[in-house]
Motif scaffolding. Sequence first.
Motif, PDB file in Angstrom:
ATOM      1  N   ILE A   1       1.346   6.686  -6.897  1.00 45.50           N
ATOM      2  CA  ILE A   1       0.246   7.812  -7.025  1.00 45.50           C
ATOM      3  C   ILE A   1       0.927   9.015  -6.781  1.00 45.50           C
ATOM      4  O   ILE A   1       0.492  10.074  -7.623  1.00 45.50           O
ATOM      5  CB  ILE A   1      -0.846   7.630  -6.316  1.00 45.50           C
ATOM      6  N   GLU A   2       1.843   9.399  -6.085  1.00 45.96           N
ATOM      7  CA  GLU A   2       2.428  10.535  -5.511  1.00 45.96           C
ATOM      8  C   GLU A   2       3.270  11.074  -6.891  1.00 45.96           C
ATOM      9  O   GLU A   2       3.319  12.267  -7.154  1.00 45.96           O
ATOM     10  CB  GLU A   2       3.132  10.664  -4.564  1.00 45.96           C
TER      11      GLU A   2
ATOM     12  N   GLY B   1       2.563   1.818  -3.244  1.00 46.42           N
ATOM     13  CA  GLY B   1       1.305   2.218  -4.307  1.00 46.42           C
ATOM     14  C   GLY B   1       1.137   3.338  -4.248  1.00 46.42           C
ATOM     15  O   GLY B   1       0.809   4.227  -5.051  1.00 46.42           O
ATOM     16  N   ARG B   2       1.149   4.103  -3.006  1.00 50.78           N
ATOM     17  CA  ARG B   2       1.021   5.671  -2.761  1.00 50.78           C
ATOM     18  C   ARG B   2       2.002   6.361  -3.202  1.00 50.78           C
ATOM     19  O   ARG B   2       1.950   7.626  -3.602  1.00 50.78           O
ATOM     20  CB  ARG B   2       0.758   5.926  -1.298  1.00 50.78           C
TER      21      ARG B   2
ATOM     22  N   ILE C   1       0.773  -1.391   0.061  1.00 40.74           N
ATOM     23  CA  ILE C   1       0.223  -0.215  -0.214  1.00 40.74           C
ATOM     24  C   ILE C   1       0.919   1.342   0.093  1.00 40.74           C
ATOM     25  O   ILE C   1       0.598   2.331  -0.551  1.00 40.74           O
ATOM     26  CB  ILE C   1      -0.912  -0.116   1.335  1.00 40.74           C
ATOM     27  N   ALA C   2       1.817   1.121   0.776  1.00 38.91           N
ATOM     28  CA  ALA C   2       2.894   2.416   0.786  1.00 38.91           C
ATOM     29  C   ALA C   2       3.632   2.702  -0.476  1.00 38.91           C
ATOM     30  O   ALA C   2       3.784   3.836  -1.017  1.00 38.91           O
ATOM     31  CB  ALA C   2       4.007   2.071   1.878  1.00 38.91           C
TER      32      ALA C   2
ATOM     33  N   TYR D   1      -2.600  -0.651  -5.069  1.00 39.91           N
ATOM     34  CA  TYR D   1      -2.643  -0.856  -3.673  1.00 39.91           C
ATOM     35  C   TYR D   1      -2.878   0.621  -3.043  1.00 39.91           C
ATOM     36  O   TYR D   1      -3.437   0.715  -1.864  1.00 39.91           O
ATOM     37  CB  TYR D   1      -1.284  -1.642  -2.985  1.00 39.91           C
ATOM     38  N   GLY D   2      -2.283   1.592  -3.742  1.00 39.26           N
ATOM     39  CA  GLY D   2      -2.283   2.679  -3.065  1.00 39.26           C
ATOM     40  C   GLY D   2      -3.477   3.458  -2.838  1.00 39.26           C
ATOM     41  O   GLY D   2      -3.899   4.391  -2.171  1.00 39.26           O
ATOM     42  N   TYR D   3      -4.718   2.938  -3.365  1.00 39.59           N
ATOM     43  CA  TYR D   3      -6.196   3.232  -3.297  1.00 39.59           C
ATOM     44  C   TYR D   3      -6.699   2.461  -2.475  1.00 39.59           C
ATOM     45  O   TYR D   3      -7.925   3.070  -1.960  1.00 39.59           O
ATOM     46  CB  TYR D   3      -6.685   3.245  -4.637  1.00 39.59           C
TER      47      TYR D   3
ATOM     48  N   TYR E   1       7.660  -0.147  -7.516  1.00 44.57           N
ATOM     49  CA  TYR E   1       6.474   0.563  -7.006  1.00 44.57           C
ATOM     50  C   TYR E   1       5.301   0.595  -7.754  1.00 44.57           C
ATOM     51  O   TYR E   1       4.147   0.358  -7.319  1.00 44.57           O
ATOM     52  CB  TYR E   1       6.949   2.196  -6.760  1.00 44.57           C
TER      53      TYR E   1
ATOM     54  N   ASP F   1      -7.506   1.259   1.548  1.00 45.35           N
ATOM     55  CA  ASP F   1      -7.558   1.872   2.860  1.00 45.35           C
ATOM     56  C   ASP F   1      -6.862   1.096   4.005  1.00 45.35           C
ATOM     57  O   ASP F   1      -6.505   1.466   4.960  1.00 45.35           O
ATOM     58  CB  ASP F   1      -9.080   2.508   3.576  1.00 45.35           C
TER      59      ASP F   1
END
Length: 520
Positions: A341-342, A337-338, A334-335, A386-388, A380, A390
Amino acid sequence: MSDILQTVDWSRAQFALTAIYHWLFVPLTLGLGVLIALMETIYYRTGDAFWKRTTRFWMRLFGINFAIGVATGLILEFEFGTNWSNYSHFVGDIFGAPLAIEGIMAFFLESTFIAVMFFGWEKVSRGFHLTATWFTAIGANLSAWWILVANSWMQYPVGCTFNPESVRNEMTSFWEVAFSPVAVNKFSHTVTSSFTLAALFVVGVSAWYLLKRRERRLATRSIAIASLFGLAAALVTAFTGDRSGAIVARVQPMKLAAMEALYDGEQGAPLTAVGILRPTQGRTSADEAFYFRIDIPKLLSIMSFRDAEAYVAGINDLLDGNAEQGILPATEKIARGRVAIEELARYRAARESGDEAALAEVTRKFDPSTPEGKHFLGEYFAYFGYGYLDSPEQLVPNVPLLFYSFRVMVGAGCLFILILALVWWYNRRGTLESKRWLLWLAIAAIPLAYLASQAGWVVAEVGRQPWAIQDLLPVGVAVSKLPSSSVTTTFFLFLALFTALLIAEISIMLRQIRKGPGAE
């Protein structure tokens, strides 16, 4: 936020509804088309009018089913644009290609020759009519190939790269998309299981004629072809199903773990042949998962990795991570993935502000030909979806639904092999008509075949949740920005329409079966 969540849930429900109804018609079309072509081939070779009459009878049932299948399939394809517009934008360059080929090559092949097949008996030569029948059957199965290629890419996205400028995945290798191991195996498994269903349909209808002591020659000859055809297809289905399990273990390990209700990974993992699951809440380990189970030692490891001592990851491994087995924790995915996205947001900001240095830096990260790109895309962007999410718990699909659906599918498949073998054997010996228990069992196998077919799609589609595209796009992001009331309204409209179509088809089918081949 509440309305968005409701839109996601209703959009999923509507797509599932359409897919379930559509798949009630497709398997019979795929298999019955080939059986009809085989019967007409016999007529072409022998000139026996009996085979023409037999072919035309089964062709009428094929036509009824084909028409309704096309209607539901068109609605299903339009839903990608109406209900899943974000998905369509994100992968349209890839997903649209096989669907376009399906429409141009396969669907037009069917539609061109199906008219000749139905209305050309007295208007074209026997050879040309036979060609039209075979082309219709081939067209239907080519149609399935391209649709399954598109579906397989959603399960295993390959042959593509991400373009940050358009925010789309773009195809880089048509060959990888069209002939990925997932696509090839899914096609083989789906089509041969459809052949099995169609064979059971022909055998079951013929069994009804034998019970009623009607159309004995048509029934026994149809059974002779369909039972052998279906038995061969069922055995191939079992082989491709085994291969499918091995592929899933490698590319969708969470699906495999959920199918087996495997919470804690094991070396030499057993396969649960029969089991009763406890309620979902509070279930966190293998000891808490079952009220009762019968295991086959080491079989899951053998089926998954062809190694009796291989480690099979469980749900907890995939959520919490397992450093020894090289499994990242879901929180780490998740981290990462974010971060991806960033970086995409940085790219957009750099373009808008005209920051050429930042734009060049981020562009290199999305370019697979650069060292930065290889690292970023592999470490990444591979976890972009995964970044989306919760929480890690969102990665776990519906375990009871998958567990029981898988066993319905496999158990029914084993039963079909037995039924078709017995029917073929007794029919060959000329004693099938006296085995009334087997004739009734053959009739009962028709609805069971449809149930097993639907269970297979439940395993395939529910098993990859929460993903619209495995690891890249969750369903919550793929959905269109529609008011939930609009989707709810169309859901119930489609429910009413599809139910009416299904009732109409069953009524017409039963009427034609009762009339028999004499009614043209």
